[in-house]
Design an enzyme around this catalytic site. Structure first.
Site, PDB file in Angstrom:
ATOM      1  N   HIS A  17       0.837  -1.206   0.000  1.00 10.54           N
ATOM      2  CA  HIS A  17       0.000   0.000   0.000  1.00 10.54           C
ATOM      3  C   HIS A  17       0.869   1.252   0.000  1.00 10.54           C
ATOM      4  CE1 HIS A  17      -2.983  -2.920   1.521  1.00 10.54           C
ATOM      5  NE2 HIS A  17      -3.886  -2.094   1.028  1.00 10.54           N
ATOM      6  N   ASP A  50      -4.626  -6.198  -7.383  1.00  9.23           N
ATOM      7  CA  ASP A  50      -4.840  -5.475  -6.137  1.00  9.23           C
ATOM      8  C   ASP A  50      -5.140  -4.033  -6.535  1.00  9.23           C
ATOM      9  OD1 ASP A  50      -4.973  -4.994  -3.417  1.00  9.23           O
ATOM     10  OD2 ASP A  50      -3.055  -5.936  -2.974  1.00  9.23           O
TER      11      ASP A  50
END
Length: 463
Positions: free
Chosen positions: A235, A319
């Site tokens: 992330h 993702d």
């Protein structure tokens, strides 16, 4: 906002229904899927490959964005006009059972207007520290399931998740996590993994997939080819796993092969560098430098390895594309083009959309892919393959035949977070309690009326 895409799918949608079948990846295409595909414009194919989120929204007459929990006219028109393949929910969207049910129904009604294609409606309902359904059963999480040592508990967890999501019309969960927990310093997997034994992880994941399938909910194994042995959260950065193919086949890739053999229909790619699998570099339009390709953008990893050598015939989803593992190095248009050429079939969150003005960013991505196809940078056959996989999955799961009348608010209210599911949750949690160290035979505790017991919980609501 982009021009309205005409719906030209009526003839295909009126074909005779094909019997629903158990799916091992994507089976041979049917005349229905072929007909749907042949009636789609290039732009419709591109948007059918997109999983978008409306996590928060600000309408034209509002001063600030807020959680998107109820359909509004702006989002409704966007979903009607763009043939998105999927919408992903976050905790911001699905807080209460009735509210979640209505939002799901409204999104599907918008998507299917004028004979449009029903959506894959997804969420990250993993259980444990990552779960989205506010009124649902939280479950202890994968590491707790692994600690029980009983694959039946993973199956029960899958059944609970499947029953609650399916009653709301949410047909896909981006779970289970099949990463092997082989790095104690991992900042993002940890409790989300079943454990450090690759064989056990594969068996637990297979059992959970089996439980989901009982309620016709699509599972998604993640994060391929493995996020367990990293010390960086993708992330916020770009992790690297410098392992050979042989090492990966003996550990990280094992659970994925088990899941593929089990018939998993969706696998999520990781934004991680695997230099021994792919050391290719490309010129980044964002940095102006030669940059390495993370798994999500790697043809060698997603097409040659996953779809080729490992035999995965299902849907490859990324993702979230706004994570730093991708977004820090590549701009949105280039990232999506590279992902498509790598072998991605469904692109999760190609850009952040929180208001009408943001739709210009999505249009720029669609335009960029369309131009790449017209220029020969992307072969249309690659799009056809991706959309065929998405449509076949929807057909096999009965999603192409979505009808509001097949769902009941009463059933959802009786299922989501019900006493039976919560009782099973407590049973699993009790079985997961593990004694790691018992110095001086402290356990079992000899508690008397005068004893003082300190209870320490991770959060103030864990009581």
């Amino acid at each position: 906002m982009g021009k309205r895409m005409k719906k030209v799918l009526a003839s295909a949608m009126s074909l005779s229904m094909v019997a629903s079948m158990a799916m091992s990846g994507v089976s041979a295409t049917t005349s229905r899927v072929d007909s749907l595909l042949s009636n789609m414009s290039l732009r419709q194919k591109i948007t059918q490959m997109m999983m978008v989120d409306f996590r928060q929204w600000k309408t034209a007459d509002e001063e600030a964005k807020s959680d998107f929990t109820k359909m509004n006219s702006e989002v409704q028109k966007i979903v009607e006009d763009y043939d998105f393949g999927s919408v992903i929910f976050f905790a911001n969207n699905i807080k209460e059972t009735e509210q979640s049910f209505n939002l799901t129904m409204d999104l599907q009604k918008a998507a299917t207007k004028d004979n449009g294609i029903p959506l894959l409606i997804t969420t990250d309902q993993e259980g444990g520290i990552v779960y989205r359904l506010g009124s649902g059963t939280a479950l202890p999480g994968n590491m707790a399931l692994g600690a029980t040592g009983d694959v039946n508990n993973a199956k029960i967890a899958g059944e609970i998740i499947g029953s609650e999501l399916s009653s709301l019309g949410i047909n896909t969960t981006l779970a289970p996590v099949v990463d092997v927990n082989n790095n104690a310093n991992n900042p993002v997997i940890g409790l989300r993994s079943y454990g450090e034994d690759a064989e056990m992880v594969g068996k637990m994941a297979s059992a959970e997939i089996e439980g989901l399938a009982e309620y016709n909910v699509i599972g998604c194994a993640k994060h391929f080819p493995g996020h367990g042995d990293t010390a960086t959260d993708s992330h916020y950065g770009l992790p690297m796993v410098n392992k050979s193919k042989e090492e990966l086949l003996n550990n990280e890739l094992k659970p994925y092969q088990v899941a593929i053999n089990q018939g998993i229909e969706m696998i999520m790619s990781a934004h991680i560098l695997y230099p021994q699998l792919d050391d290719t570099t490309v010129h980044s339009d964002k940095t102006g430098k030669e940059e390495k390709l993370p798994s999500t953008l790697s043809h060698k990893i997603l097409t040659d390895l996953l779809k080729g050598e490992m035999g995965f015939n299902g849907v490859v989803v990324t993702d979230a594309m706004n994570m730093a593992g991708i977004a820090a190095t590549y701009d949105e248009v280039q990232a999506v083009k590279l992902a498509i050429n790598a072998g991605v079939d469904l692109i999760c969150m190609p850009t952040n959309i929180t208001c009408l003005e943001d739709m210009s960013k999505l249009d720029a991505i669609i335009d960029g892919v369309e131009k790449a196809v017209n220029d020969g940078e992307i072969q249309e056959s690659r799009l056809d393959d991706a959309v065929t996989r998405v449509l076949t999955l929807k057909e096999n799961k009965g999603i192409l035949d979505w009808k509001e009348s097949n769902y009941s608010l009463e059933k959802a209210l009786a299922t989501v977070g019900c006493d039976e599911n919560r009782a099973k949750e407590r049973e699993i949690a009790a079985k997961a309690v593990t004694v790691v160290k018992n110095e001086n035979n402290t356990l079992p505790l000899n508690v008397t009326k005068k004893s003082k017991v300190l209870l320490v919980a991770a959060e103030n609501n864990q009581r």
